[in-house]
Enzyme design. Structure first.
Site, PDB file in Angstrom:
ATOM      1  CB  SER A 126     -43.678 -14.905  89.805  1.00  0.00           C
ATOM      2  OG  SER A 126     -42.563 -14.277  90.365  1.00  0.00           O
ATOM      3  CE  LYS A 144     -45.196  -9.700  89.516  1.00  0.00           C
ATOM      4  NZ  LYS A 144     -46.490 -10.340  89.209  1.00  0.00           N
TER       5      LYS A 144
END
Ligand code: NAP
Length: 279
Positions: A126, A144
């Protein structure tokens, strides 16, 4: 028996450093790339996360070579940069195709193998941008944040099958090709709406200040992020998230350890361009 990891986006940056680290630590490495190039100590095979048939082929090639896959690192990704209204729809979709649906495509393709093995580990790369939002990266943030929510929920359903899910959250690392791609993406946007000009120039100053503070952060390197990915992969505990670089710790703490009001006040003071004075 040697363990085997499949890594996406291993042509540069974190993916390449991660492939090199796992190989150095004695793992079999399936280093996947859109455009294959040699990476010593690894088995290189093509994979474009936007093309499910290449994912299937890469997994099959890895299984033919090593017989088993123990972990997958979903690292491939990029950051769209710029004002939302200036971003054409196909660029919005491409951000999600790579950073979100690309990860889902890989997860879907590897799960039958992990279920048959009654185990496996999925590490999703991420970003700090999966934890807090910054100006000018609304699409990257959205992708994300989506990846974080997907991974967190998935960790429950796969945990029940003995399959671990991990989220690694790096901050800014300037030695990868990430900035180059973001700059290229930004250059493709229309600049037809002048109303955003002062916001954009102030936002650039905010980013310049963030870059300056980041250069003081010694762990903002691909090698360090690779170490954290390795740690997460080998961590058999239920821990889900791993913040990978210290530059983002103040923002992560503000998000996770203060109230919503305190968090927003902190963010507006530290990263938001100032709104124009009222009439
Ligand atoms: P990078 O050097 O640009 O590497 C990105 C990798 O993703 C490249 O190998 C690229 O391949 C690959 N990729 C892009 N689109 C792909 C696709 N459709 N299919 C397969 N591979 C694709 O950037 P990086 O900094 O190492 O980024 C890696 C990950 O870390 C990304 O998920 C990014 O969002 C995340 N991240 C980066 C930073 C940072 O500041 N650097 C911070 C937080 C999180 P090509 O060579 O073919 O383009």
């Amino acid at each position: 028996m040697k363990k085997t990891v499949l890594i996406t986006g291993a042509s540069s940056g974190f993916g390449k450093a991660t492939a090199e680290l796992f190989a150095a630590r004695g793992w079999n490495v399936i280093a996947t790339m859109r455009t294959p190039q040699e990476l010593p100590g690894t088995f290189v095979t093509p994979l474009d996360v936007q093309k499910p048939e290449t994912i299937r082929a890469a997994i099959d090639a890895g299984l033919t070579r090593f017989g088993r896959i123990d972990a997958v690192v979903n690292n491939a990704g990029y950051g769209a940069f710029g004002v939302f209204e200036l971003t054409p729809d196909e660029k919005v979709r491409e951000q999600f195709e790579v950073n979100v649906f690309g990860v889902m495509n890989v997860v879907r393709a590897v799960l039958p193998h992990f279920r048959a093995n009654k185990g496996g580990c999925i590490v999703n790369v991420s970003s700090g941008a999966g934890v807090f939002a910054l100006p000018m990266i609304s699409l990257y943030n959205a992708s994300k944040f989506a990846l974080e929510g997907f991974s967190e929920s998935l960790s429950y359903e796969l945990g029940a099958l003995g399959i671990r899910v991990k989220i690694v959250e790096p901050g800014g690392v300037i030695t990868t090709k990430f900035g180059e791609r973001s700059a290229k993406e930004a250059s493709l946007l229309s600049s037809g709406i002048r109303d955003y000009d002062s916001f954009v120039s102030e936002a650039h100053q905010v980013f310049a200040a963030m870059r300056a503070s980041r250069s003081a952060s010694k762990d903002s390197t691909s090698e360090h992020v690779a170490e954290v990915i390795f740690e997460a992969t080998n961590d058999t505990s239920e821990r889900l998230r791993y913040v990978a670089t210290s530059d983002i710790l103040p923002l992560v703490r503000a998000r996770r350890q203060t109230s919503e009001d305190e968090y927003m006040a902190f963010m507006r003071a530290s990263v938001a361009p100032k709104p124009p004075a009222g009439p």
